[in-house]
Design a protein around this motif. Structure first.
Motif, short mmCIF file in Angstrom:
data_model
loop_
_atom_site.label_atom_id
_atom_site.label_comp_id
_atom_site.label_asym_id
_atom_site.label_seq_id
_atom_site.Cartn_x
_atom_site.Cartn_y
_atom_site.Cartn_z
N THR A 80 6.78 13.98 42.03
CA THR A 80 6.07 13.14 42.92
C THR A 80 6.79 11.93 43.00
N GLN B 268 0.36 13.93 46.51
CA GLN B 268 -0.21 15.01 45.62
C GLN B 268 -1.80 14.58 45.39
N ASP C 143 3.46 17.71 48.86
CA ASP C 143 3.39 17.51 47.55
C ASP C 143 2.15 18.27 46.72
N GLU C 144 2.38 19.62 46.40
CA GLU C 144 1.30 20.61 46.01
C GLU C 144 0.25 20.54 47.02
MG LIG Z 1 3.53 15.73 41.04
#
Ligand SMILES: [Mg+2]
Ligand SMILES: Nc1ncnc2c1ncn2[C@@H]1O[C@H](COP(=O)(O)OP(=O)(O)OP(=O)(O)O)[C@@H](O)[C@H]1O
Lengths: 273, 269
Positions: free
Chosen positions: B59, B99, B175-176
């Motif tokens: 991240t 994220q 991000d995810e």
């Molecule tokens: Mg992360």
């Protein structure tokens, strides 16, 4: 690949979409002002403090202490109401800082900050939108005053120019709170700081009590307090007796505060990375 | 590709074969070196999987590349533009789904997307049309007028992804994106990734699901302690651990082998 599960709509929505010509500084600022106004409607809780405290103080001071302090509630209200406007402005501008801090903490601003745009627009626009909040609480205080018998000699012109001046001052003041918002670690710190600043500034001023009744050392402070000057000007405006010098003095103070804290806010905002 | 018709100056198109290049990128928080001399080269086009255990620095890297964090040292370029010196040029090319959702919970779904579109220069009406189109595509039409506060986690996630594709970005950071999504929504995100890539975009994707990386990524970097510890195609990565194990390794095995005993192994790919 996984087309079986996806809708045709998704494919349509994903067909390459043109990047438009980016909006100018003014439009971008306008979009953020719109956002602040929408939030105001969506989060009415933001308004409660801004309404409840001024209303409470106006009622309480007028009826509880009015006669004792000024001989009659009417005479006291006459002095108190312009002061309450200033007190309200001080109180309400803190929210601008709180909203900014909350946005920063929640990461709401991350996407905006990774987009190409004129950076100050976000804060300048939010502040403009927040002026809507000052307008609402100011109108309520004035409305309450009128109900309670507030009849300023300056008439409508006096009251409106009083409101305009206090809004302008509030706008400049909110830059102080955005600066602090970018410096403190938690929103609670900001609330704490606001109490530490606001209460001495409002109570050690001429908002509630005539400085002539105070001990000398306190009077020196009260008379130097910028809040006192603003309140005196507000009273004069509403009475129709304001001098150009008084108004210009407040305008200069507002300009000075903005000149220091707006760039400071922007500097801190840019270096948040 | 029809990108030059979309308001991007023709000179910017395709002059760099790298979507991302970093050299010696470092970012510390206090005593923690979150990103530690990271070298990364992500070719333009395709999906680049960015894997690593919790706290590996994924991240943080993405935030530096998205111009949200300033690197302590080293350089990072996106399509040849330096993320510090030329941040605005970078911002013209990228889009970010972080994220943690960066949508405004006080606003409604449609307000969030209209806001986004207006900031990207859409007219009032076009912004609304685009917002409705995206809400429809993400099955959020019923919740369009509700405050995001009341959305489920997956709905928020979908709205967040939608907000990042209001215009088609040249480079999309995800991000995810599928954490907490139900299978159907996860499939939608996969579909988005595939379609964007089809249109010539580059996607940098982090995920904790190895099957997802296996399925989507053309290239994968595994990072740990802020450094790349292995890079290659999913197949190459599997071969690299196949030597020490008997069965057919999955990416899960690769991940465990790499990050479970990181210090004493050389992974030449
Ligand atoms: Mg992360
Ligand atoms: N703002 C911050 N302040 C202090 N430390 C931070 C901050 N952001 C990240 N870190 C630290 O940097 C390291 C890398 O964090 P990062 O979020 O980049 O990891 P990650 O690979 O994304 O992990 P995850 O898979 O859990 O999302 C961690 O040790 C984390 O604690």
């Amino acid at each position: 690949m996984t087309a079986s599960l996806a809708t045709g709509n998704l494919h349509d929505a994903l067909s390459p979409i043109a990047r438009q010509t980016l909006p100018g500084r003014l439009s971008t600022t306008g979009v953020f002002a719109w956002r602040a106004l929408v939030k105001l409607r969506r989060v009415p809780e933001q308004m409660t403090d801004a309404i409840v405290l001024p209303v409470l103080f106006t009622l309480m001071f007028t009826y509880l202490f009015g006669s004792a302090l000024s001989g009659s509630t009417g005479a006291y209200l006459h002095e108190l109401l312009p002061g309450t406007l200033v007190f309200t402005a001080l109180l309400v501008t803190v929210y601008t800082g709180l909203v900014l801090k909350t946005d920063l903490d929640r990461g709401v601003l991350d996407r905006f900050r990774s987009m190409p745009m004129w950076r100050p627009a976000l804060i300048a626009g939010s502040l403009l939108g927040d002026a809507g909040r000052y307008l609402v609480s100011t109108t309520i205080v004035i409305g309450l005053g009128l109900l309670m018998g507030f009849r300023p000699a300056g008439g409508i012109t006096g009251v409106l120019s009083g409101i305009a001046l206090v809004l302008l001052f509030a706008y400049s003041l909110s830059w102080i709170w955005t600066t602090l918002a970018l410096l403190v670690r938690t929103p609670a710190t900001l609330t704490m700081a606001s109490f530490l600043v606001q209460f001495p500034l409002t109570f050690m001023s001429n908002v509630f009590v005539d400085p002539a009744t105070m001990p000398g050392w306190l009077r020196t402070f009260v008379e130097a307090n910028p809040v006192s000057h603003l309140v005196t000007t507000e009273r004069a405006l509403m009475d129709g007796t304001a001098t150009t010098g008084q108004v210009v003095g407040v305008l200069l103070a507002a300009a000075a505060v903005t000149a220091v804290f707006a760039p400071l806010t922007m500097y801190l905002y840019r270096s948040q990375r | 590709m029809t990108r030059s018709q979309h308001g991007i100056p023709a000179t910017e198109v395709g002059t760099s074969e790298w979507a991302i290049r970093t050299t010696g990128l470092v970012k510390s928080f206090g005593g923690t070196r979150a990103v530690d001399a990271l070298d990364l080269a992500v070719p333009a086009g395709g999906v680049y999987g960015f894997l690593g255990p919790n706290g590996a620095g994924k991240t943080t890297t993405i935030r530096m590349l998205a111009t949200l964090l300033r690197p302590d040292s080293g350089t990072a370029e996106v399509f040849g533009h330096d993320v510090v010196a030329d941040a605005d040029a970078v911002r013209h090319r990228i889009s970010l789904t972080g994220q943690f959702a960066s949508i405004d919970e006080d606003l409604t779904g449609v307000e969030n997307l209209v806001l986004q579109a207006r900031l990207l220069g859409f007219s009032r009406r076009f912004a609304r049309t685009r917002a409705d189109e995206l809400l429809d595509a993400f099955d959020l039409t019923d919740a369009a007028g509700k405050q995001v506060k009341g959305y489920s986690g997956g709905m928020k996630r979908r709205l967040d992804v939608a907000a990042s594709i209001v215009v088609t970005p040249d480079l999309l950071f995800l991000d995810e994106p599928t954490t907490g999504l139900d299978p159907r929504s996860r499939n939608q995100v996969w579909e988005i990734v595939a379609t964007l890539v089809e249109h010539g975009s580059t996607v940098l994707l982090t995920t904790q699901h190895m099957d997802e990386a296996d399925r989507l990524a053309d290239l994968i970097a595994v990072i740990d302690h802020g450094r790349v510890i292995a890079e290659g195609t999913p197949a190459q990565l599997k071969v690299s651990v196949a030597a020490d194990s008997d069965a057919q390794p999955t990416l899960d095995d690769v991940f465990l082998a790499l990050t479970g005993h990181p210090a004493d192994k050389e992974f030449a790919l």
